[in-house]
Write an enzyme that holds these catalytic residues in place. Structure first.
Site, PDB file in Angstrom:
ATOM      1  CG  ASP A  71      39.871  47.468  36.610  1.00  0.00           C
ATOM      2  OD1 ASP A  71      40.413  48.588  36.594  1.00  0.00           O
ATOM      3  OD2 ASP A  71      38.666  47.301  36.308  1.00  0.00           O
TER       4      ASP A  71
ATOM      5  CD  GLU B  39      32.494  35.118  50.714  1.00  0.00           C
ATOM      6  OE1 GLU B  39      32.705  35.289  51.903  1.00  0.00           O
ATOM      7  OE2 GLU B  39      33.412  34.819  49.908  1.00  0.00           O
ATOM      8  CD1 TRP B  40      26.447  40.188  51.985  1.00  0.00           C
ATOM      9  CD2 TRP B  40      25.990  41.027  49.964  1.00  0.00           C
ATOM     10  NE1 TRP B  40      26.191  41.536  52.149  1.00  0.00           N
ATOM     11  CE2 TRP B  40      25.904  42.070  50.915  1.00  0.00           C
ATOM     12  CE3 TRP B  40      25.742  41.315  48.621  1.00  0.00           C
ATOM     13  CZ2 TRP B  40      25.580  43.376  50.562  1.00  0.00           C
ATOM     14  CZ3 TRP B  40      25.417  42.622  48.270  1.00  0.00           C
ATOM     15  CH2 TRP B  40      25.345  43.629  49.225  1.00  0.00           C
TER      16      TRP B  40
HETATM   17  P1  ADP Z   1      30.848  46.102  37.758  1.00  0.00           P
HETATM   18  O1  ADP Z   1      31.557  44.896  37.210  1.00  0.00           O
HETATM   19  O2  ADP Z   1      29.522  46.366  37.118  1.00  0.00           O
HETATM   20  O3  ADP Z   1      31.744  47.333  37.821  1.00  0.00           O
HETATM   21  P2  ADP Z   1      31.345  45.478  40.586  1.00  0.00           P
HETATM   22  O4  ADP Z   1      31.888  44.084  40.595  1.00  0.00           O
HETATM   23  O5  ADP Z   1      32.352  46.583  40.742  1.00  0.00           O
HETATM   24  O6  ADP Z   1      30.459  45.714  39.278  1.00  0.00           O
HETATM   25  O7  ADP Z   1      30.255  45.555  41.719  1.00  0.00           O
HETATM   26  C1  ADP Z   1      29.458  46.722  41.900  1.00  0.00           C
HETATM   27  C2  ADP Z   1      29.421  47.122  43.375  1.00  0.00           C
HETATM   28  O8  ADP Z   1      28.875  46.065  44.146  1.00  0.00           O
HETATM   29  C3  ADP Z   1      30.818  47.339  43.954  1.00  0.00           C
HETATM   30  O9  ADP Z   1      31.211  48.673  43.854  1.00  0.00           O
HETATM   31  C4  ADP Z   1      30.683  46.894  45.385  1.00  0.00           C
HETATM   32  O10 ADP Z   1      30.307  47.978  46.212  1.00  0.00           O
HETATM   33  C5  ADP Z   1      29.552  45.888  45.366  1.00  0.00           C
HETATM   34  N1  ADP Z   1      30.073  44.501  45.421  1.00  0.00           N
HETATM   35  C6  ADP Z   1      30.932  43.904  44.558  1.00  0.00           C
HETATM   36  N2  ADP Z   1      31.156  42.632  44.899  1.00  0.00           N
HETATM   37  C7  ADP Z   1      30.412  42.403  46.017  1.00  0.00           C
HETATM   38  C8  ADP Z   1      30.210  41.274  46.873  1.00  0.00           C
HETATM   39  N3  ADP Z   1      30.773  40.100  46.629  1.00  0.00           N
HETATM   40  N4  ADP Z   1      29.390  41.427  47.935  1.00  0.00           N
HETATM   41  C9  ADP Z   1      28.778  42.600  48.188  1.00  0.00           C
HETATM   42  N5  ADP Z   1      28.911  43.696  47.420  1.00  0.00           N
HETATM   43  C10 ADP Z   1      29.719  43.612  46.347  1.00  0.00           C
END
Ligand code: ADP
Length: 291
Positions: free
Chosen positions: A195, A93-94
């Site tokens: 984490d 989901e976004w």
């Molecule tokens: P990684 O596993 O590469 O560290 P993240 O899961 O932390 O990646 O996601 C990277 C960035 O994307 C996050 O810092 C956040 O700002 C954004 N993000 C993460 N999940 C979502 C989501 N479900 N919807 C929108 N943005 C997201």
């Protein structure tokens, strides 16, 4: 081809046709490439990486789903994970993030998550912490779990990576003595995010707390709290409110360094530099507590 596969996956798994109208890179992640996919009526967040890292996305999807099902705190709902060609992917989901959550609401919801317990420590799947594998074999004994599968695993990597012998030897001594930190405290096996640095929690567009990018397992709730104090801090109000919902034992002030040592050792293994010295100083301080 890859994005056609993703469209097809979304269409199948959501049981509603999906066509990508717009695809945009999303920054901020350390490990994977991330994208926002916009269709006519809905949006998805997609992470991609090398095919070999598919296990990491499968574990993240399992953790998101497990947290989601507790109905305690919001996480992005995972749709599916898989591989195509040389790539692995995770579709969820976004969520439109907007600033910081209310400290009290966040604290109470995280405490509610931590009240979801099992009778063993560990998780259904191994996962990763940063880019390092994290072993989650089920165990009935918390101290045994932590010293072997967390500290012991990282200390083994320190040795393999050629970090100082002293760090390894002192770390082993701490492992042997660590049950002394638990003489009057028996942790429950709580569902953890795993984490929870400040880059992995935020508020959605309605101000609701959201946690994401988990490295979940069932363990001592203090481990999540300690990580929140290590990289970024949610503030005193958060901790006061948390304590109302899930009383924090007074030994936490010492044990939090025991838990954060794991993350500092992981940073020493991933990035080297001053983290090895920081880990050594932490071990010395902890050894002074258990002498
Ligand atoms: P990684 O596993 O590469 O560290 P993240 O899961 O932390 O990646 O996601 C990277 C960035 O994307 C996050 O810092 C956040 O700002 C954004 N993000 C993460 N999940 C979502 C989501 N479900 N919807 C929108 N943005 C997201």
């Amino acid at each position: 081809m890859f994005w056609q596969q993703i469209e097809q996956e979304i269409t199948e798994k959501s049981a509603q046709p999906f066509k990508i109208i717009h695809r945009e890179s999303v920054g901020g992640g350390d490990i994977s490439q991330a994208y926002r996919l916009s269709g006519e009526h809905r949006k998805y967040f997609v992470k991609t990486n090398r095919k070999q890292l598919a296990f990491m996305f499968d574990a993240e999807a399992t953790a998101l789903s497990e947290i989601h099902h507790t109905q305690t705190i919001k996480v992005p709902r995972p749709l599916t994970s898989g591989t195509f060609d040389q790539h692995s992917y995770l579709i969820m989901e976004w969520i439109s993030f907007s600033g910081q959550p209310n400290a009290q609401t966040f604290a109470h919801q995280l405490a509610d998550l931590h009240h979801c317990t099992r009778d063993q420590f560990g998780f259904a799947l191994d996962n990763t912490i940063g880019s390092t594998p994290q072993v989650n074999n089920w165990s009935e004994h918390w101290v045994d779990f932590w010293t072997k599968q967390r500290l012991g695993y990282q200390l083994g990597l320190c040795k393999k990576n050629g970090l100082s012998h002293r760090l390894f030897d002192m770390g082993q001594l701490l492992q042997e003595k660590s049950s002394l930190l638990f003489e009057t405290y028996q942790p429950k096996a709580s569902l953890l995010h795993g984490d929870l640095w400040s880059g992995n929690w935020a508020a959605d567009e309605y101000g609701q707390p959201v946690i994401f990018d988990p490295a979940s397992y069932y363990g001592d709730h203090e481990a999540d709290l300690a990580m929140m104090e290590l990289f970024g801090h949610p503030g005193r109000q958060f901790f006061n409110a948390y304590d109302e919902s899930f009383a924090v034992d007074k030994g936490y002030s010492v044990r939090k360094n025991f838990y954060n040592l794991y993350h500092i050792l992981n940073h020493a293994n991933m990035f080297g530099g001053s983290y090895a010295m920081q880990a050594q100083n932490m071990i010395e301080a902890l050894l002074a507590e258990v002498r």
